[in-house]
Scaffold this motif. Sequence first.
Motif: not given
Ligand SMILES: [Zn+2]
Length: 138
Positions: A29, A32, A34, A43, A45-46
């Motif tokens: 990503c 972020c 990740h 992603c 994560n975000c």
């Molecule tokens: Zn991310």
Amino acid sequence: MTAPAPEITDLNRPYWDGLAAGELRHLHCETCGHNWLPAREACPNCLASDPVWRPASGCGHVVSWVVYHKAYHDAFADRVPYDVTLVELDEGPRLLTNVVDSDAGRALAVGVPVELKIEREGDLALARFRLARNGGAT
Ligand SMILES: [Zn+2]
């Protein structure tokens, strides 16, 4: 009988093309930082949708594993016993794989360092692992 083949799509094709070219790739990503596998558009994560493919070092460690003593598909009947191992790459992504020199799982333990060993089966290149020869660089 041949083993079931993965569904190769536009989304995951860079993963399979990477293995065919001798490298394991994961998504990264740009928002972020990740890293993840398997391929997905956003992603985990975000939820940003700007991932890029990056090559992994091929180094990781064992998170968990099981040993199959019974084949649940005819194509695997001549492989038992064999391990199915969850490996975490040094970059963070986890993948289900096999550790090919684990002596049917007896050499595996949580945290044992492993390294990529790409193996060909038919037209596919598969990401498998072996015990790290230098004790791991993690
Ligand atoms: Zn991310």
